[in-house]
Write a protein that holds these residues in place. Structure first.
Motif, PDB file in Angstrom:
ATOM      1  N   UNK A 207     -38.584 -24.866  -4.681  1.00 28.43           N
ATOM      2  CA  UNK A 207     -38.516 -25.388  -6.046  1.00 28.43           C
ATOM      3  C   UNK A 207     -37.092 -25.185  -6.521  1.00 28.43           C
TER       4      UNK A 207
ATOM      5  N   UNK B 211     -34.428 -23.502  -8.645  1.00 30.27           N
ATOM      6  CA  UNK B 211     -34.201 -22.344  -9.513  1.00 30.27           C
ATOM      7  C   UNK B 211     -33.449 -22.828 -10.742  1.00 30.27           C
ATOM      8  N   UNK B 212     -32.432 -23.620 -10.491  1.00 28.47           N
ATOM      9  CA  UNK B 212     -31.672 -24.267 -11.544  1.00 28.47           C
ATOM     10  C   UNK B 212     -31.516 -25.700 -11.066  1.00 28.47           C
TER      11      UNK B 212
ATOM     12  N   UNK C  56     -28.313 -14.623  -2.786  1.00 30.91           N
ATOM     13  CA  UNK C  56     -27.996 -13.632  -3.821  1.00 30.91           C
ATOM     14  C   UNK C  56     -29.268 -12.971  -4.352  1.00 30.91           C
ATOM     15  N   UNK C  57     -30.311 -13.777  -4.542  1.00 33.08           N
ATOM     16  CA  UNK C  57     -31.556 -13.225  -5.061  1.00 33.08           C
ATOM     17  C   UNK C  57     -32.107 -12.155  -4.124  1.00 33.08           C
TER      18      UNK C  57
ATOM     19  N   UNK D  23     -23.001  -8.069  -9.482  1.00 30.41           N
ATOM     20  CA  UNK D  23     -23.095  -8.801 -10.746  1.00 30.41           C
ATOM     21  C   UNK D  23     -21.718  -9.251 -11.210  1.00 30.41           C
TER      22      UNK D  23
ATOM     23  N   UNK E 265     -21.128 -18.644  -9.317  1.00 33.82           N
ATOM     24  CA  UNK E 265     -21.167 -19.631 -10.395  1.00 33.82           C
ATOM     25  C   UNK E 265     -19.878 -20.444 -10.419  1.00 33.82           C
TER      26      UNK E 265
ATOM     27  N   UNK F   5     -35.135  -5.835 -16.397  1.00 31.69           N
ATOM     28  CA  UNK F   5     -34.443  -6.740 -15.473  1.00 31.69           C
ATOM     29  C   UNK F   5     -34.035  -8.026 -16.195  1.00 31.69           C
TER      30      UNK F   5
ATOM     31  N   UNK G 255     -30.976  -7.382 -18.241  1.00 29.18           N
ATOM     32  CA  UNK G 255     -29.797  -7.291 -17.380  1.00 29.18           C
ATOM     33  C   UNK G 255     -29.426  -8.680 -16.868  1.00 29.18           C
TER      34      UNK G 255
ATOM     35  N   UNK H  52     -31.671 -11.976 -11.046  1.00 30.11           N
ATOM     36  CA  UNK H  52     -32.163 -13.295 -10.651  1.00 30.11           C
ATOM     37  C   UNK H  52     -33.692 -13.357 -10.661  1.00 30.11           C
ATOM     38  N   UNK H  53     -34.191 -14.542 -10.916  1.00 27.62           N
ATOM     39  CA  UNK H  53     -35.621 -14.828 -11.029  1.00 27.62           C
ATOM     40  C   UNK H  53     -36.224 -14.265 -12.316  1.00 27.62           C
TER      41      UNK H  53
ATOM     42  N   UNK I 119     -31.551 -14.255 -16.314  1.00 27.59           N
ATOM     43  CA  UNK I 119     -30.582 -14.762 -15.350  1.00 27.59           C
ATOM     44  C   UNK I 119     -30.208 -16.212 -15.651  1.00 27.59           C
ATOM     45  N   UNK I 120     -31.204 -16.984 -16.057  1.00 28.25           N
ATOM     46  CA  UNK I 120     -30.958 -18.392 -16.365  1.00 28.25           C
ATOM     47  C   UNK I 120     -29.904 -18.506 -17.466  1.00 28.25           C
TER      48      UNK I 120
ATOM     49  N   UNK J 183     -27.670 -16.275 -18.309  1.00 28.98           N
ATOM     50  CA  UNK J 183     -26.377 -15.801 -17.852  1.00 28.98           C
ATOM     51  C   UNK J 183     -25.697 -16.878 -17.024  1.00 28.98           C
ATOM     52  N   UNK J 184     -26.477 -17.507 -16.193  1.00 28.85           N
ATOM     53  CA  UNK J 184     -25.934 -18.570 -15.334  1.00 28.85           C
ATOM     54  C   UNK J 184     -25.262 -19.648 -16.182  1.00 28.85           C
ATOM     55  N   UNK J 185     -25.979 -20.142 -17.180  1.00 31.55           N
ATOM     56  CA  UNK J 185     -25.425 -21.226 -17.989  1.00 31.55           C
ATOM     57  C   UNK J 185     -24.256 -20.748 -18.834  1.00 31.55           C
TER      58      UNK J 185
ATOM     59  N   UNK K  46     -22.108 -18.366 -18.149  1.00 27.77           N
ATOM     60  CA  UNK K  46     -20.907 -18.209 -17.332  1.00 27.77           C
ATOM     61  C   UNK K  46     -20.390 -19.564 -16.877  1.00 27.77           C
TER      62      UNK K  46
ATOM     63  N   UNK L 297     -23.451  -7.129 -18.956  1.00 28.76           N
ATOM     64  CA  UNK L 297     -24.754  -6.986 -18.301  1.00 28.76           C
ATOM     65  C   UNK L 297     -24.776  -5.736 -17.435  1.00 28.76           C
TER      66      UNK L 297
ATOM     67  N   UNK M  33     -27.450  -2.612 -17.480  1.00 26.33           N
ATOM     68  CA  UNK M  33     -28.046  -1.863 -16.364  1.00 26.33           C
ATOM     69  C   UNK M  33     -28.148  -0.397 -16.755  1.00 26.33           C
TER      70      UNK M  33
ATOM     71  N   UNK N 182     -38.036 -18.790 -13.181  1.00 26.32           N
ATOM     72  CA  UNK N 182     -38.209 -19.535 -11.935  1.00 26.32           C
ATOM     73  C   UNK N 182     -38.328 -21.020 -12.207  1.00 26.32           C
TER      74      UNK N 182
ATOM     75  N   UNK O 210     -37.480 -23.662 -14.729  1.00 31.58           N
ATOM     76  CA  UNK O 210     -36.676 -23.824 -15.936  1.00 31.58           C
ATOM     77  C   UNK O 210     -36.746 -25.242 -16.479  1.00 31.58           C
TER      78      UNK O 210
END
Lengths: 489, 499
Positions: free
Chosen positions: A64, A66-67, A137-138, A175, A183, B389, B392, B395-396, B400-401, B403-405, B407, B429, B433, B478, B480
């Motif tokens: 699936x 993830x993004x 990474x996961x 991290x 990214x 988690x 922080x 991932x998953x 995380x979603x 943070x991804x966007x 960054x 982040x 922790x 997971x 999104x």
């Protein structure tokens, strides 16, 4: 069953085993039977993949997104095959060893130990088979988190402190640097798939790419490039089976495995040749090899000496990958396997000595070879493999590294490998010598003992045997390494 | 179905009318059951609206059949429907949780009032999200704020500090609301309209006046106060710490989110990106404050001994993430900010519910008092670990979603400042922790104090809502498609003017 389904099974099997292991916690024999059965099952599953990989097949499956545009995907490729094969094979041996060690030392929380172990192996399989950088990474992070309870297993203050160092360095590097690098790569290229020849070539230029490369190299803290290495000696407070399989094989190899993946599939060997930063990292690797060896020389605690030796050996792989010739990249891949067999043997021996004789320091080992001939014999074979002498696997990988360095006329690398070989000999051979040729001391901590319990002896005999076997029959491994650099298939 | 046409009105009217009815209920469980039912119904309506907007675009509803701009218009667009869904979901789940927790913390004779206030607060927040009328926004803002002050003060049953916390919140909240009202008044003066769409059309003609710039200043500062954007955050830690546990969970997931909605609505829909980010340096101001917020408050959170206060400090930091996303003034950045509305609501409310479970069993929320709980309350503490988690950004998880966007937006900006911002987000982040791990270490690695009575796992009635949110925060890490999809729609609409 299709190869795609087998790959998923290889990851799911150890993860799924966590539940029955947890549920059978009250019945230790059954619990260990579950672990062993899963380990054997996993190895058989991974074995199914071997013919596919040997035939050059690269089955892939995406589950699936993830993004958007980054699927949770797996792909079989030669390097991952080597890693998965080695880790799953050694898990069986290590499980047998664990039973002897954990019971022999009356360790507490054994159920948690086996559950986390299965979790860690599942994560390792995920790393080995990941199809893109984010999936990798996961599982990389999962591996860190699953091994944390194993490092802090004893629950003592020292263990908690070590756990903080362990988690602190591994999490913060991954991290702060690795994730940022991933990214960044994504914004530059719009893809994170592992692609032969790399994905960055032609997409990015200039000094910032050097920064990106450094982000990757230091982001992969598990590869223990100095000065990000301190977590590894800290992790030695863990029970020996953890040090043996996780901190000599799974975790650290996940690090250098990721390094090789990044070098080969993200940057691409050719692209890196033109990048000055790859030279810098090569120098850092050279420095790490020598510095860690020098530190190892001064350690009296056996496990700590092994840990620093591991740091040094990990940088061999980084160095070999960054020599950037096909032969040395093959050497890097082979060294992942060769060092695994050798170092796990050494750790098994250290744990065997601890269990039978309750000794942890090298200065206590005089004459122990005659009391524990199998253990110290295996230790000798492991040492030879570290030094890189026949008849052990370490010779094969070192051979390829040297050839690669020779071809590219990389005199620095040649000198470092040669110098470090001498250092390796200097800190391993005296242990073997003392064990067999010095007289036993009869002081305070002396007591009568024989060999360690049978499961331990069996396990370390088996890994020593594997080390020799890989020397005698290196064909399949070399074929896979050739496929990695695209020489055949 | 004809009822469906009136969903926008029902969304607000249902809790608003249910509130007085609730105050008449005797016996605590009646009032609770009624409020919970209403809240879930409101969630159902919000979901229906969300999908209707997804399918057919923004919905305009004319109250009483009066045409805008004369009558009041309710307008549901992508951003509004997203917020409606978040607020109703958080309210419904925390109300489901509330019965046992409130029974312990709030005086018996106040229960009916407590749930009445809750429904009023809900109605106010939904009103803010749905109305297309600027003055209406102020009215609903006051409805929700006043009831929130009362809710926070009801924590006083056990701790009189709740009263000062509520009073502090009241003073600062009122200043904020007044500033907002002044801002709206000034815009009205210049444009002669209160309808938001109308305003946005007429503003460009008068944008170059001092009055409008002053209006923008008042609005931004007023909203920043309600949003607890550093350095206007002072009320938040006390309010979150001393409110009844269920209320902390509720407002942590909703009130700052509604304020962020206001920031988006006024700076982008009303004033428009060219004015806010072009003529005014709003993006630069926001970026600096946001970075300061998440660095300072992630660091300060580490020093907290009270877990509720720790989470409150973390909330101020997380508001910084959202505002940083907005300050990039790009689709990716706005997507990050908006999606974090949702993700952070799930995560933070989930965590506050975990803490409420702990408080229910051991009566304390201090980190030291949580020693040994990893064994004694395994489900609660494991939920806390998973929620942590999320904070922080492992991932998953939903975090995380975001943070991804975030960054990605920083790197897309393509400047070295963007790279620095990305690095700072990651540093923050890391600080997360540390503060999460402080709690985890205490719960899992310290033995329970000798001689302390045995602690049982929290009852199922508390665990189920807690886990529902925690699992949702994993699920939306997971899958999104919906969370990021709607956020992106909203971001595109906000930057491109009105959809």
């Amino acid at each position: 069953m299709t190869a795609e389904a087998i790959m998923l099974l290889a990851i799911a099997l150890p993860l799924a085993a966590m539940l029955p292991i947890a549920l059978t916690g009250a019945m230790p024999n059954l619990r260990e039977a579950v672990t062993l059965a899963t380990a054997v099952g996993l190895f058989l599953v991974v074995l199914q993949l071997l013919p596919v990989a040997m035939a050059g097949g690269q089955p892939e499956i995406a589950l699936f997104d993830i993004l958007p545009g980054v699927p949770f995907a797996f792909r079989l490729e030669p390097l991952g095959m080597i890693f998965a094969f080695v880790a799953s094979l050694l898990w069986i041996v290590n499980s047998i060893y664990s039973i002897g060690y954990m019971r022999g030392n009356d360790e507490s929380h054994q159920t948690r130990f086996y559950v986390c172990f299965a979790f860690a192996i599942g994560s390792t399989m995920g790393i080995a088979l990941a199809g893109n950088m984010l999936t990798l990474f996961i599982f990389y992070e999962m591996l860190t988190l699953s091994t944390y309870p194993l490092v802090t297993h004893k629950g003592s203050d020292a263990a908690k402190r070590a756990g903080r160092t362990y988690l602190g360095i591994l999490i913060s590097t991954s991290i702060c640097f690795l994730l940022l690098g991933i990214i960044w790569t994504w914004t530059l290229t719009g893809t994170l798939d592992f692609t032969a020849g790399g994905i960055l070539a032609g997409k990015a230029d200039g000094p910032l790419v050097g920064l990106l490369f450094l982000l990757y190299m230091y982001g992969i803290g598990k590869a223990a490039l100095m000065p990000m290495h301190r977590w590894l000696p800290a992790a030695m407070v863990a029970p020996t089976p953890v040090s043996a399989l996780l901190h000599a094989v799974a975790v650290v190899k996940a690090g250098v495995f990721t390094v090789v993946k990044v070098v080969v599939y993200v940057f691409g060997v050719e692209y890196l040749t033109a990048l000055p930063a790859s030279q810098w990292v090569m120098w850092i690797a050279c420095f790490t090899i020598l510095a860690a060896s020098l530190i190892a020389l001064r350690q009296d605690n056996l496990k700590r000496r092994l840990a620093y030796s591991t740091i040094s050996q990990l940088s061999y792989v980084v160095l070999a990958a960054l020599i950037l010739s096909p032969l040395s990249v093959m050497g890097a891949a082979l060294h992942i396997a060769a060092h695994a067999f050798g170092k796990i043997t050494l750790f098994f021996a250290a744990g065997s000595i601890y269990t039978a004789a309750h000794k942890t320091e090298i200065s206590q080992l005089d004459g122990i070879g005659w009391r524990m001939p199998v253990t110290m014999g295996a230790f000798a074979i492991g040492s030879l493999s570290m030094i890189g002498l026949p008849p052990t696997a370490g010779f094969i990988s070192k051979w390829f590294m040297l050839q690669g360095a020779w071809q590219t006329e990389n005199l620095l690398a040649l000198a470092v490998i040669a110098g470090s070989t001498l250092l390796n000999a200097a800190y391993f051979l005296p242990i073997v010598y003392a064990a067999f040729f010095r007289k036993e001391k009869h002081d305070g901590d002396h007591h009568e003992h024989g060999e360690a319990p049978l499961p331990i002896v069996l396990a370390l005999g088996a890994t020593a045997g594997l080390s020799v076997l890989m020397f005698l029959f290196p064909g399949d491994a070399i074929a896979l390494a050739e496929a990695l650099v695209g020489r055949s298939g | 179905m004809t009822l469906a046409i009136h969903y926008p009105a029902l969304q607000v009217v249902l809790p608003l009318l249910a509130a007085p009815l609730c105050s008449l209920m005797r016996g605590r469980d009646f009032a609770w059951a009624f409020a919970t039912l209403v809240s879930w119904l409101a969630f159902g309506i919000a979901v229906a609206l969300l999908f209707a907007v997804r399918a057919d675009g923004a919905i305009s509803y004319h109250l009483g059949g009066w045409e805008p701009p004369w009558g009041i218009e309710y307008r549901v667009d992508a951003l509004g429907s997203y917020l409606l869904a978040i607020v109703t979901l958080i309210s419904a789940v925390s109300l489901s949780f509330a019965r046992l927790s409130v029974a312990r913390e709030v005086r018996q004779d106040q229960h009916a009032l407590f749930y009445t206030m809750w429904l009023l607060c809900l109605a106010g927040m939904l009103g803010i999200a749905i109305t297309g009328d600027a003055f209406n926004i102020f009215v609903f803002l006051e409805v929700s704020s006043l009831s929130t002050y009362a809710l926070v003060a009801m924590g006083g049953g056990g701790d009189r500090r709740a009263l000062t916390a509520a009073y502090q919140y009241l003073v600062l909240g009122t200043i904020g609301a007044t500033f907002i009202l002044i801002g709206i008044g000034l815009i009205y003066m210049m444009t002669g309209t209160l309808n938001i769409l109308d305003m946005s059309e007429r503003l460009p003609a008068v944008a170059d006046t001092r009055t409008i710039r002053v209006a923008a200043g008042f609005l931004t500062i007023g909203i920043a106060l309600k949003l607890a954007l550093f350095p206007l955050h002072v009320w938040l830690p006390n309010a979150y710490t001393y409110a009844p546990n269920a209320v902390s969970a509720f407002i942590a997931g909703t009130s700052t989110k509604v304020s962020l909605y206001l920031l988006l609505r006024f700076s982008l829909t009303v004033f428009g990106p060219t004015f806010s980010f072009g003529k005014l340096p709003l993006n630069e101001i926001l970026a600096v404050l946001a970075v300061a917020a998440f660095l300072i408050f992630s660091a300060l959170a580490i020093l907290q001994e009270n877990v509720k206060r720790l989470l409150a400090y973390s909330s101020i930091a997380q508001v910084g993430y959202m505002v940083l996303g907005i300050s990039f003034a790009s689709v990716t950045g706005l997507t990050a900010g908006i999606v974090h509305l949702f993700n952070h609501a799930l995560i933070k409310t989930g965590l506050f519910l975990c803490v409420a479970c702990v408080a229910y069993r051991i009566g304390s929320v201090r980190i030291t008092a949580m020693a040994g709980l990893g064994r004694q309350m395994p489900f609660t503490m494991f939920a806390f670990v998973l929620g942590g988690f999320g904070l922080i950004g492992v991932p998953l998880t939903a975090g995380f979603v975001t943070k991804w966007y975030l960054i990605m937006a920083a790197l897309e900006a393509g400047t070295s400042l963007g790279l620095v911002a990305a690095g700072l987000v990651l540093v923050s982040s890391l600080l997360a922790v540390i503060y999460v791990w402080k709690v985890v270490e205490s719960a899992y690695f310290r033995p329970a104090p000798a001689g302390s009575p045995p602690v049982r796992e929290a009852p199922l009635a508390l665990l189920v809502p807690t886990w529902a949110l925690i699992l949702a925060s994993i699920y939306f890490g997971i899958d999104t498609r919906i969370s990021v999809g709607v956020a992106r729609d909203a971001a595109v609409a906000l930057l491109g003017g009105i959809s």
